[in-house]
Design an enzyme around this catalytic site. Structure first.
Site, short mmCIF file in Angstrom:
data_model
loop_
_atom_site.label_atom_id
_atom_site.label_comp_id
_atom_site.label_asym_id
_atom_site.label_seq_id
_atom_site.Cartn_x
_atom_site.Cartn_y
_atom_site.Cartn_z
N ASP A 275 -103.84 -15.57 -28.23
CA ASP A 275 -102.75 -14.62 -28.52
C ASP A 275 -101.41 -15.19 -28.04
O ASP A 275 -100.35 -14.75 -28.48
CB ASP A 275 -102.99 -13.30 -27.77
CG ASP A 275 -103.45 -12.19 -28.71
OD1 ASP A 275 -103.24 -12.32 -29.93
OD2 ASP A 275 -104.02 -11.20 -28.21
N LYS B 277 -111.18 -8.95 -37.10
CA LYS B 277 -110.91 -10.31 -36.59
C LYS B 277 -112.20 -11.14 -36.62
O LYS B 277 -112.20 -12.31 -37.00
CB LYS B 277 -110.38 -10.25 -35.16
CG LYS B 277 -108.95 -9.74 -35.06
CD LYS B 277 -108.56 -9.52 -33.60
CE LYS B 277 -107.22 -8.84 -33.47
NZ LYS B 277 -106.96 -8.27 -32.16
N GLN C 69 -108.71 -6.92 -26.56
CA GLN C 69 -108.08 -5.87 -27.38
C GLN C 69 -107.33 -4.87 -26.51
O GLN C 69 -107.85 -4.41 -25.49
CB GLN C 69 -109.19 -5.16 -28.18
CG GLN C 69 -108.70 -4.13 -29.15
CD GLN C 69 -107.86 -4.72 -30.29
OE1 GLN C 69 -108.08 -5.84 -30.73
NE2 GLN C 69 -106.88 -3.96 -30.75
#
Ligand code: NAP
Length: 283
Positions: free
Chosen positions: A120, A53, A97
């Site tokens: 997200d 990412k 994460q």
């Protein structure tokens, strides 16, 4: 018929070129979008996902930081770290994460990330905003799936089956397809005669994580088949769909890997760019 391939790698590459141009425009105004990824622990697979990412963000000109914390970190210390990132004007988007170490509640983490930095789109506030049609960050995998579907033409009026009802994939995909005027049936592990029913659908989005679930004979001629499944079998990533046979029946189909996967990271970058724009009063 032989299906047209929905090549996520190629589509993501073109999409990222557009994002890079958007980043450049912001930089000319003195704004550098920053994606900060938080990880607790040293799990190899998670670290490599975090680094990918980070690299993807830097490749389109964004700034990106990794905050790596000890796997024994207390929940309080992690939440304080997130609050500090919430208050840091240099940070546009925050990702934490998962999986998290067992002493840390994922729910509390999601409640702590400031909604305007939750790229997200998993925080309760942003999920609520999505379902009530307000401006928000759409979760990245569903958003990537909708972008892939744009390449097949409009889904309006089509009958769509979504397999899987998780909060991060199945349910938001069903909502987004409904917004695009598809007629949606949400299926799951308790759906009776699931595969026999699939022949009625113009669009199938499968997010079950069940390799071999969907075979060519279950698919309507010319249907659009999006395979979200990502299961490691004998060191090989497998989708839910028997790709080789299904591509002879479907009209459009995604491969695994190289279909939905590359779109997910692209949409993390998309949402980070949006976060930077919105934070600076731009549309
Ligand atoms: P999840 O939370 O485990 O949910 C799976 C869903 O599928 C559940 O609703 C479950 O039904 C249903 N299901 C499981 N087996 C089934 C079967 N045999 N028949 C019908 N329904 C079945 O998983 P998730 O997080 O949504 O992820 C789903 C898959 O997508 C996984 O393979 C994951 O790795 C993959 N994924 C890929 C990406 C990407 O970027 N490519 C991103 C996210 C997820 P119940 O609710 O009844 O249990």
């Amino acid at each position: 018929m032989t299906a047209e391939l929905l090549n996520g790698k190629e589509i993501a590459k073109d999409y990222r070129a557009g994002l890079a141009a958007g980043v450049e425009e912001l930089k000319e105004k003195g704004i550098t979008p920053n994606l900060t990824v938080v990880i607790a622990g040293n799990d190899g697979a998670s670290l490599s996902y975090v680094r990918s990412k980070n690299r993807a963000a830097e490749k389109i000109g964004m700034a990106s930081d990794i905050v790596q914390l000890d796997e024994n970190i207390s929940e309080q210390t992690l939440l304080d770290k997130i609050r500090a990132l919430n208050n840091d004007d240099a940070v546009s988007g925050i990702l934490v994460q998962v999986p998290l170490p067992e002493q840390i509640s994922e729910e509390k983490v999601l409640e702590t990330i400031a909604p305007h930095k939750d790229v997200d789109g998993f925080s309760p506030v942003n999920i609520g905003r999505m379902y009530t049609g307000q401006r928000t960050f759409i979760p990245c995998t569903p958003l990537g799936i909708m972008e892939l579907l744009k390449h097949t033409g409009a889904v309006e009026g089509k009958d769509a089956a979504v397999i899987g009802r998780s909060q991060i994939v199945g349910q938001p995909v069903a909502k987004l397809l409904t917004d695009q005027n598809a007629t949606v049936t949400l299926m799951h592990s308790r759906t009776r005669e699931l595969t026999a029913k699939l022949a009625d659908f113009d669009v199938i989005v499968s997010a079950a994580g069940a390799p071999g679930l969907i075979k060519a004979e279950h698919i309507k001629d010319g249907a659009i088949v999006i395979d979200v499944g990502n299961t490691m079998v004998d060191d090989k990533l497998q989708g839910d769909v028997d790709f080789d046979a299904a591509k002879e029946k479907a009209g459009w189909i995604t491969p695994v890997p190289g279909g939905v996967g590359p779109m997910t990271i692209t949409m993390v970058l998309n949402n980070t760019l949006l976060a930077a724009k919105w934070h600076n009063g731009m549309e």
